[in-house]
Write a protein that holds these residues in place. Structure first.
Motif, PDB file in Angstrom:
ATOM      1  N   PHE A  98       0.647  -1.500   0.205  1.00 40.28           N
ATOM      2  CA  PHE A  98       0.079   0.300   0.094  1.00 40.28           C
ATOM      3  C   PHE A  98       0.624   1.126   0.613  1.00 40.28           C
ATOM      4  O   PHE A  98       2.218   1.206   0.603  1.00 40.28           O
ATOM      5  N   ARG A  99       0.016   1.621  -0.771  1.00 39.78           N
ATOM      6  CA  ARG A  99       1.342   3.280  -0.656  1.00 39.78           C
ATOM      7  C   ARG A  99       0.384   4.790  -0.279  1.00 39.78           C
ATOM      8  O   ARG A  99      -1.082   4.268  -0.784  1.00 39.78           O
ATOM      9  N   ALA A 100       0.745   5.297   0.236  1.00 38.54           N
ATOM     10  CA  ALA A 100      -0.381   6.812   0.335  1.00 38.54           C
ATOM     11  C   ALA A 100       0.758   7.598  -0.930  1.00 38.54           C
ATOM     12  O   ALA A 100       2.024   8.390  -1.104  1.00 38.54           O
ATOM     13  N   ASN A 139       5.261   4.514   1.569  1.00 38.00           N
ATOM     14  CA  ASN A 139       4.683   2.881   1.163  1.00 38.00           C
ATOM     15  C   ASN A 139       4.877   1.836   2.334  1.00 38.00           C
ATOM     16  O   ASN A 139       5.421   2.204   3.234  1.00 38.00           O
ATOM     17  N   CYS A 140       4.244   1.180   2.613  1.00 36.89           N
ATOM     18  CA  CYS A 140       4.437   0.356   3.532  1.00 36.89           C
ATOM     19  C   CYS A 140       3.753  -1.408   2.613  1.00 36.89           C
ATOM     20  O   CYS A 140       2.899  -1.379   1.680  1.00 36.89           O
ATOM     21  N   LEU A 163       0.320   8.109   9.019  1.00 33.54           N
ATOM     22  CA  LEU A 163       0.536   7.077   7.313  1.00 33.54           C
ATOM     23  C   LEU A 163       0.914   6.201   7.324  1.00 33.54           C
ATOM     24  O   LEU A 163       0.402   5.157   7.660  1.00 33.54           O
ATOM     25  N   ASN A 218      -1.482   3.921   9.377  1.00 27.15           N
ATOM     26  CA  ASN A 218      -2.656   3.699   9.171  1.00 27.15           C
ATOM     27  C   ASN A 218      -2.156   2.811   8.334  1.00 27.15           C
ATOM     28  O   ASN A 218      -3.406   1.691   7.520  1.00 27.15           O
ATOM     29  N   LEU A 219      -1.826   2.353   6.718  1.00 26.06           N
ATOM     30  CA  LEU A 219      -0.729   1.742   5.673  1.00 26.06           C
ATOM     31  C   LEU A 219      -0.802   0.540   5.935  1.00 26.06           C
ATOM     32  O   LEU A 219      -0.642  -0.346   5.231  1.00 26.06           O
ATOM     33  N   ASP A 247      -3.898  -1.431   7.140  1.00 27.60           N
ATOM     34  CA  ASP A 247      -4.788  -1.408   5.945  1.00 27.60           C
ATOM     35  C   ASP A 247      -4.138  -2.984   5.107  1.00 27.60           C
ATOM     36  O   ASP A 247      -4.539  -3.416   4.525  1.00 27.60           O
ATOM     37  N   THR A 293      -6.522   7.933   4.647  1.00 24.48           N
ATOM     38  CA  THR A 293      -5.434   8.809   3.999  1.00 24.48           C
ATOM     39  C   THR A 293      -5.520  10.464   4.277  1.00 24.48           C
ATOM     40  O   THR A 293      -4.118  11.098   4.116  1.00 24.48           O
TER      41      THR A 293
END
Lengths: 289, 774
Positions: A177-179, A191-192, A271, A274-275, A278, B639
């Motif tokens: 996942f990335r923001a 990113n994660c 982030l 949160n990533l 997710d 986000t």
């Protein structure tokens, strides 16, 4: 500036050793940007695109092998990608734009050592190794040990990433996942990549490998977070407790650089938590489906 | 009368050449023996130039010359003359041209430019407009008092204020005394970039020491002609400005940009073309940027929601030279309180020199800055007054008979603002709430009303020529610049409709050449269809009159007995075709009368005046376009990103000449507005350098970032005097995008934002920060 075209890895390695300030050219999507910006001015560019068989992606018994010239598009179109390596597909889909994906190579993405590179964190989470070629010999190195700082790897003069080797792992799943700031082409704000796996007999709980990109000057694994994640037992209450623990841990421990143009340190820290949440939920979904 | 061409969605005339790549833009223009310019730019935000070392650069192979500013004896400008084309002994922003390296190839010019070394004595610099207007600020122009400026502007020498526009109406002190609820807020709109696809370019050549020909990517060829003519003291008719196809302007190519520098450098190489094309990076500091306001507003309401007083202070960070934004200061000023009738108003709008790149026109021209504060404040006021934000607006809007800030009385023909607000409310279904299933998302909806006038010179004239051809076709010659907005097509439609011929019979010039095409002030202010369109109509009528005059000789009658239809002039049942009248009518025996037919049309906006020196009021706006926008958004709380699900724009733009193109203008403006609302901002280092001068870190929206649904509705209250009832339309779609989104965000989350952009940093800090990260 000289433009050199070797036809074998050995020749390329020799050219690297013979020419003082030289750089390899594969897709060129980083090299040309850096050159145009005046941040590099190589005396020679060594174009390795004419070397045969370097663009293969092959599935072997226990591993997926990605050749140095395989592009992001090659990866996205590769039909036999094992399910447990879906993070690679996730990362490829976020990478650049169509045009860039057609040129950029996965190995180049590693070698450029950008902190937010899609495949840096992803390949670390997947426990991948780089096979490094030099006329002096071949060595294998975990991708995790490849980075020194932003833009700098441990590769020595004459060394070339020839292959990337990703071990297959039974009873595992992965996600990336990335923001970003916009939905279209963008760099990762953070990113994660995350791999979840059972031990071989599937007796114990789920274990994790977690790697963040663009959170520091190199992609970073988070052993403490991995431990915390392994306490998730499938109940909602436990999960939310674990994730909020991880979020506070990251707020305290992460230290992204202050002058990033993409986000403030606090934004990145929020982030990141949160990533991870997710990415972990996605992995569990993929594993348990 | 039924319209045959106007009101139809005719395909853009220039679509084919643009899609196929046939269209020639400035960077495609080639000449033999051209010399290339690379600009050496200041690396300090404010300083004195001590020495420019050029020796090493001169040694580079291919270098023909290195030009510096020390001998320049004139200042460039249009409204205020305050800028030398190359820094003279002082630099005022990072990116200011210090030297122009001229070489045989661009590679040689670039190489040499890197070898030019400049020593500076650094001075304190200031980027914030409020700081810059303060007493302690470093003075950026000591000579402000000596600069020539046009009437209507008010510089304050001894400060950094290059223009102070003051407007007063009624008695605000009394107004606030009579207010039950007073709302006071401060808003900022950062500097943004236009990000046109095509970078600026200019190619210039001097002949005989007194004739100048310049190709330029400009929206204002006649502005460039006038300014260069004055600067170099050569007659208007010996300066020729040619504009090829233009790849996007958004105001950033209006007024002057790189032309004075290119022309000055070319003077040293008579007979040769000198070429300067900016790089993408230079587009962020080497031409013009936009916005950059700090605004304070105080609004007073009675308990029943009547807006009775407003006090506004706007500081615009105009950059190191003020000529480009001086009119925005006035525009932001008199529009500062939005589309509302207020009895007591006091507005002070300051254009302030700052050590930043230069602010110029940027799609919306002061109106987005104004509406960002007003339309946010109206929503906040509705909450304080415990009333509905739609009702509060409707209670206070300008309607027929209202007096606006300028003292103009609004007429019914100015458009239906109430209808626009009601329609926007309906389209967005403001009363219908849908809560997202997933609690990570928050959904909200809101509206923001708008008004816009074309801010222009009082004598901003337009003229066109129509030539009749012997096969019944026509040439339409005009000097507006079609940079994608479609004016070539729209004006052809107006010509075709007036002449009563199919639009295919009209050919409109592509590109502009001041040597051949007639005067046009410049292509700005959303005014071409309305203003140049009126001139087209006049020209077409003059062609018909000429046709009738010639036909009346043939029919041996008077012109008033004749009619025009079906491409013929009729006298009872007898008729002559336009084709036969076009280039001299020939009788059966061979003798001919009259000559080739040319029609002309000229107009100037009616009744514009300078603002009154004391009150700032007067006829500053030739026309008004009213409208309302509405946003439905969804915030991803994990986000911090906002997704615009639906965006509605309702505008009363009078008769719509070409519906598809009109919608295209509005949709483009909406998307550009969303970019500014959510992401766009120039980021300065503490030294005053733009850090994100590239599209990697200056993020504009991509197709994936556009709303799921864009709704555009036109109300069509006809504009008297506008061609077929059209009024200005184009930029209007950007005016209230940011407040509509921020109001919807407040609706979704209860959070109020006063600074743009509404990016992840701002939103996540508000959601999770709780003061710990201030």
């Amino acid at each position: 500036m000289k433009y050199l075209v070797p036809h074998s890895l050995a020749e390329a390695s020799e050219l690297l050793l013979d020419t003082g300030n030289s750089m390899l050219l594969a897709g060129g999507t980083d090299l040309l940007v850096e050159k145009r910006a005046g941040r590099i001015s190589p005396e020679a560019v060594i174009d390795i695109k004419r070397i045969d068989n370097l663009d293969r992606i092959t599935l072997q018994e226990n591993r997926l092998v990605i050749g140095a010239l395989a592009t992001i598009t090659d990866l996205l179109r590769y039909k036999s990608l094992p399910e447990e390596l879906e993070a690679l597909h996730d990362a490829g889909k976020e990478f650049g734009c169509y045009e860039i994906r057609n040129r950029a190579t996965i190995a180049g993405n590693l070698a450029h050592a950008s902190p937010g590179a899609e495949f840096g964190s992803t390949l670390i989470a997947l426990n991948a190794e780089a096979e490094i070629f030099s006329i002096r010999g071949i060595r294998n190195l975990p991708v995790e040990n490849l980075y020194i700082k932003a833009g700098k790897t441990v590769l020595e003069r004459g060394e070339i990433i020839a292959k990337i080797i990703i071990p297959l792992r039974n009873n595992s799943a992965s996600s990336y996942f990335r923001a970003s700031r916009v939905n279209g082409m963008d760099m990762a704000v953070i990113n994660c990549a995350l791999q979840g796996f059972y031990d071989n007999n599937k007796t114990g709980g789920l274990n994790y490998r977690v790697c963040l990109g663009a959170a520091a000057s190199v992609p970073v694994r988070l052993p403490e977070v991995e431990k915390m994640l392994s306490r998730i037992d499938g109940t909602a209450a436990r999960s939310s407790e674990v994730f909020s623990g991880i979020k506070s841990y990251l707020l305290k421990t992460l230290n992204p650089r202050a002058l990033s143009l993409r986000a403030a340190p606090f934004t990145k820290k929020v982030l990141a938590g949160n990533l991870i949440e997710d990415a972990c939920c996605k992995v569990r979904e993929r594993l348990i489906k | 009368m039924e319209l045959k061409t106007v009101g139809k969605s005719i395909t853009k005339f220039d679509a084919f050449e643009k899609v196929t790549g046939e269209a020639v833009y400035i960077a495609d223009v080639e000449f033999p023996n051209v010399l290339h310019i690379k600009v050496v730019r200041s690396s300090v935000a404010h300083g004195r130039i001590k020495t420019v070392f050029t020796e090493d650069a001169y040694k580079t192979e291919g270098v023909r010359g290195i030009i510096t500013g020390e001998k320049i004896d004139f200042l460039a400008g249009i409204c205020i003359y305050d800028q030398p084309p190359l820094a003279k002994d002082r630099v005022r922003y990072i990116g200011e041209p210090v030297a122009a390296v001229v070489a045989d190839t661009i590679a040689a010019a670039e190489k040499a430019a890197r070898l030019v070394r400049v020593d500076y004595e650094e001075l304190p610099h200031v980027e914030d407009p409020v700081d810059a207007a303060g007493e302690k600020a470093p003075l950026i122009h000591e000579e402000l008092g000596s600069y020539f400026h046009l009437p209507g502007f008010n510089p304050e020498p001894g400060t950094n204020i290059f223009h102070h526009y003051h407007l007063e109406k009624g008695d605000t002190e009394k107004g606030f005394k009579n207010s039950d609820v007073i709302i006071e807020r401060t808003y900022t709109f950062p500097h943004i970039a236009h990000a046109q696809i095509e970078p600026h370019g200019a190619i210039a050549k001097w002949s005989k020491g007194k004739e100048l020909h310049i190709y330029s990517s400009t929206q204002g060829p006649f502005i460039v002609r006038g300014a260069l003519s004055r600067m170099f003291n050569i007659p208007n008719n010996l300066v020729r400005v040619t504009v090829p196809y233009l790849g996007g302007g958004f105001g950033g190519k209006s007024d002057l940009t790189i032309e004075p520098l290119t022309a000055y450098a070319a003077k040293f190489f008579p007979g040769r073309w000198l070429r300067l094309i900016l790089t993408r990076e230079e587009m962020f500091f080497g031409s013009l940027i936009g916005r950059g306001t700090h605004s304070h507003i105080k609004m007073g309401f009675t308990r029943n929601g009547k807006l009775v007083a407003a006090d506004v202070k706007v500081h615009l960070a105009g950059g190191a030279y003020g000529d480009y934004s001086i009119n925005i200061v006035t525009g932001t000023g008199h529009n500062a309180t939005g589309p509302y009738e207020i009895e007591n108003v006091n507005i002070d709008s300051f254009g302030v020199y700052t050590n930043t790149p230069l602010v110029g026109a940027c799609r919306g021209y002061g109106h987005p800055e104004a509406h960002w504060m007003t339309e946010r404040t109206m929503d906040i006021a509705a909450r304080e007054l415990k009333t509905d934000p739609v009702k509060l607006r409707l209670k206070n809007i300008l309607k027929p008979g209202s007096e606006n800030n300028l003292g103009q009385i609004i007429r019914k023909s100015n458009g239906d603002l109430e209808g626009a607000i009601r329609r926007a409310v309906k389209e967005i279904q403001l009363d219908k709430r849908e809560e997202p299933d997933n609690p990570r998302f928050a959904a909200g909806k809101s509206i923001a009303a708008l008004m816009k006038s074309p801010v222009m010179s009082t004598n901003a004239g337009s003229s066109v020529i129509i030539r009749a051809n012997r096969d019944g076709t026509f040439h339409l010659l005009a000097s507006h610049v079609d940079m994608g907005q479609g004016s070539v097509t729209a004006l052809s439609q107006i010509a075709a409709e007036t002449l009563g011929v199919p639009v295919e019979k009209i050919h409109h010039n592509r590109g502009v050449d001041t040597e051949f095409t007639p005067y046009e002030w410049q292509t700005v202010a959303s005014s071409t269809t309305w203003k140049a369109g009126s001139a087209v109509k006049k020209a077409a009528i003059s062609v018909l009159e000429r046709f009738k005059a010639i036909a009346s000789e043939v029919f041996k009658t008077t012109p008033d007995k004749l009619t025009a239809s079906n491409e013929r002039i009729w006298y009872g049942r007898n008729s002559i075709s336009f084709a036969d009248l076009a280039e001299g009518y020939v009788f059966p025996d061979g003798h001919a009368i009259a000559g080739p037919v040319i029609g002309t049309g000229s107009i100037v906006p009616q009744g514009l005046t300078y603002p009154d020196r004391k009150t700032g009021r007067g006829e500053l706006a030739a026309e008004w376009t009213f409208g309302c926008q509405a946003a439905e958004i969804e915030l991803d709380k994990k986000t911090g990103r906002i997704r615009v699900k639906k965006f509605v724009t309702v505008l009363d733009a009078g008769k719509i000449i070409n519906p598809v193109m009109a919608r295209g203008q509005v949709e483009g403006a909406v998307v550009q507005g969303i970019g500014a609302a959510l992401n766009e901002t120039l980021i300065y280092s503490d030294k005053g350098r733009v850090r994100n001068s590239n599209l990697t870190d200056y993020k504009i929206p991509t197709p994936e970032d556009t709303p799921d649904e864009i709704v555009t509705v036109f109300l069509e209250t006809p504009q008297p005097g506008g061609p077929f009832g059209a009024r200005p339309l184009a930029e209007h779609g950007i005016v209230s995008v940011a407040p509509a989104i921020a109001n919807a965000l407040r609706d979704a989350t209860g959070m109020d934002f006063y600074d743009l952009p509404l990016n992840q940093d701002r939103i996540l800090k508000a959601l999770y920060g709780k003061g710990e990260e201030k």
